[in-house]
Design an enzyme around this catalytic site. Structure first.
Site, short mmCIF file in Angstrom:
data_model
loop_
_atom_site.label_atom_id
_atom_site.label_comp_id
_atom_site.label_asym_id
_atom_site.label_seq_id
_atom_site.Cartn_x
_atom_site.Cartn_y
_atom_site.Cartn_z
N SER A 150 -7.36 -6.97 2.97
CA SER A 150 -6.11 -6.32 3.40
C SER A 150 -6.36 -5.33 4.53
CB SER A 150 -5.50 -5.59 2.20
OG SER A 150 -6.47 -4.78 1.60
N THR A 154 -3.81 -0.83 1.77
CA THR A 154 -4.21 -0.17 3.01
C THR A 154 -5.23 0.88 2.66
OG1 THR A 154 -2.07 -0.46 4.05
CG2 THR A 154 -3.32 1.46 4.73
N THR A 202 -5.02 -1.00 8.28
CA THR A 202 -4.56 -2.10 7.42
C THR A 202 -4.34 -3.38 8.23
OG1 THR A 202 -2.87 -2.68 5.79
CG2 THR A 202 -2.08 -1.62 7.76
N ARG A 219 5.47 -7.96 13.28
CA ARG A 219 5.87 -6.91 12.33
C ARG A 219 4.85 -5.77 12.34
NH1 ARG A 219 3.56 -4.26 7.57
NH2 ARG A 219 5.30 -3.59 6.29
N VAL A 220 5.36 -4.55 12.35
CA VAL A 220 4.50 -3.37 12.27
C VAL A 220 4.96 -2.57 11.07
CG1 VAL A 220 3.89 -1.21 13.40
CG2 VAL A 220 4.03 -3.31 14.75
N GLY A 221 3.99 -2.10 10.29
CA GLY A 221 4.32 -1.30 9.11
C GLY A 221 4.22 0.19 9.38
N THR A 272 0.50 4.35 1.21
CA THR A 272 0.23 2.92 1.05
C THR A 272 1.44 2.28 0.38
OG1 THR A 272 -1.30 1.29 0.11
CG2 THR A 272 -0.98 3.32 -1.14
N GLY A 273 1.54 0.98 0.50
CA GLY A 273 2.67 0.29 -0.12
C GLY A 273 3.61 -0.30 0.92
N HIS A 274 4.84 -0.49 0.51
CA HIS A 274 5.83 -1.13 1.39
C HIS A 274 6.15 -0.26 2.59
CE1 HIS A 274 6.46 -3.91 -1.93
NE2 HIS A 274 7.11 -4.67 -1.07
N GLY A 275 5.58 -0.64 3.73
CA GLY A 275 5.68 0.19 4.92
C GLY A 275 7.11 0.46 5.36
#
Ligand code: SD4
Length: 329
Positions: free
Chosen positions: A84, A186, A204, A214-216, A237-240
């Site tokens: 990841s 991440t 990440t 796509r960018v987080g 961390t997690g859903h950007g």
């Protein structure tokens, strides 16, 4: 009835006692007050243990927090088995491994790269953006060209394992990120050095099988990472998408500025994200968000939306260890 002289004598004696008591109280306060715990480094998920160990090599020799966080996150970046981050990261839906990273130091210097391909250590490219350009963020082809101009080597980051997973995913092509499953891990790391200065890094490959381009949150200063040398340092961390929506890491720093302990500040930010999910009729169970934070006293804390998130802590008092984050759900 006491004479005036007696009254003065008594008053003097009382104030002497009061004075003695106050100085004793001050003394015991000084003894009991927790000294600033430094150096300290914390980082997300279990690969944080190896990353912290590398950061500690720098911190324990009086090195700068900035050098420590860069050295730390480079460990999972370079490890093909960590799927990841960096080399071997899971690709987007077109089979491209595109990386996001950012870095911030005690002077508010910042550098970031997004959607960067072919470079194993995006964190070092982010640092080069910070130190060698008039800008703070480079993306895509421009970021790659800059990296190559700085001597970074172009490599294939798609390992056979990640490629096989991608081909498997193509059979259904269903984009439904699973909470706490490796498709979103991440490494975010924040540290305070022996001088008491703070820095942070975040890197990440982002959400697995994301859309091209796509960018987080991870390369976005204020979302995936924020450092204020007067207050504290935070990474996410997690859903950007959810972290960006709430300017997550900056929010946590601001809450610490108001006096909240790092854990309470992380919890409050997660709760705001929960409110936002509910407003949009999203099922919170489908999302994971985690924050980790340190403050200027060297206190640390974390919070996540739902269980399963952990982080690694290493300080002069705490031997490198993995802690489970508390959660809201
Ligand atoms: C992203 N926040 O790209 C990253 C992914 C992540 O744990 O942190 N996963 O949205």
């Amino acid at each position: 009835m006491g004479s005036r002289r007696e009254f003065i004598k008594m008053a003097a004696a009382t104030s002497a006692v009061a004075f003695t008591d106050t100085s004793k109280a001050m003394e015991s306060l000084a003894i009991n007050e927790n000294p600033v715990q430094k150096p300290i480094v914390i980082s997300t998920w279990q690969f944080g243990i190896q990353a912290n160990a590398a950061a500690w090599q720098v911190l324990s020799k009086n090195g700068r927090a900035l050098d420590a966080v860069e050295a730390g996150v480079k460990i999972p970046e370079g490890d093909p088995n960590e799927r990841s981050v960096g080399l071997g990261g899971r690709p987007d839906r077109d089979g491209r491994v595109t990386l996001d990273a950012c870095i911030m130091d005690e002077y508010t210097n910042i550098g970031s790269v997004a959607c960067l391909e072919h470079i194993v250590h995006p964190i070092s490219v982010a640092r080069a953006v910070m130190e060698k350009t008039p800008h703070v963020m480079l993306v895509g082809e421009g970021a790659l060209e800059f990296a190559l101009s700085q001597g970074f080597k172009k490599e294939n980051l798609l390992t056979p394992e990640s490629e096989a997973e991608w081909k498997e995913w193509l059979k259904t092509s269903e984009y439904k990120p699973k909470v706490n499953i490796e498709n979103h891990d991440t490494i975010g790391m924040v540290a305070m050095d022996a001088q008491g200065n703070l820095s942070g890094a975040c890197t990440t490959s982002g959400m697995a099988f994301k859309m091209k381009g796509r960018v987080g949150d991870s390369p976005i200063i204020g979302a995936g990472l924020f450092v204020d040398n007067e207050v504290g340092a935070v990474t996410a961390t997690g859903h950007g998408e959810e972290v960006i929506r709430m300017a997550g890491s900056h929010t946590v720093v601001e809450l610490m500025r108001q006096g909240l302990h790092p854990e309470k500040a992380c919890k409050t930010a997660v709760e705001r994200i929960l409110v936002s999910l509910k407003k949009r009729n999203k099922d919170p169970k489908d999302f994971q968000i985690g924050f980790i934070a340190i403050n200027k006293k060297g206190e640390h804390g974390a919070w996540c939306l739902q269980g399963g998130f952990n982080y690694a802590v290493y300080s002069s008092e705490i031997p490198n260890q993995l802690l489970d984050s508390k959660s809201t759900l």
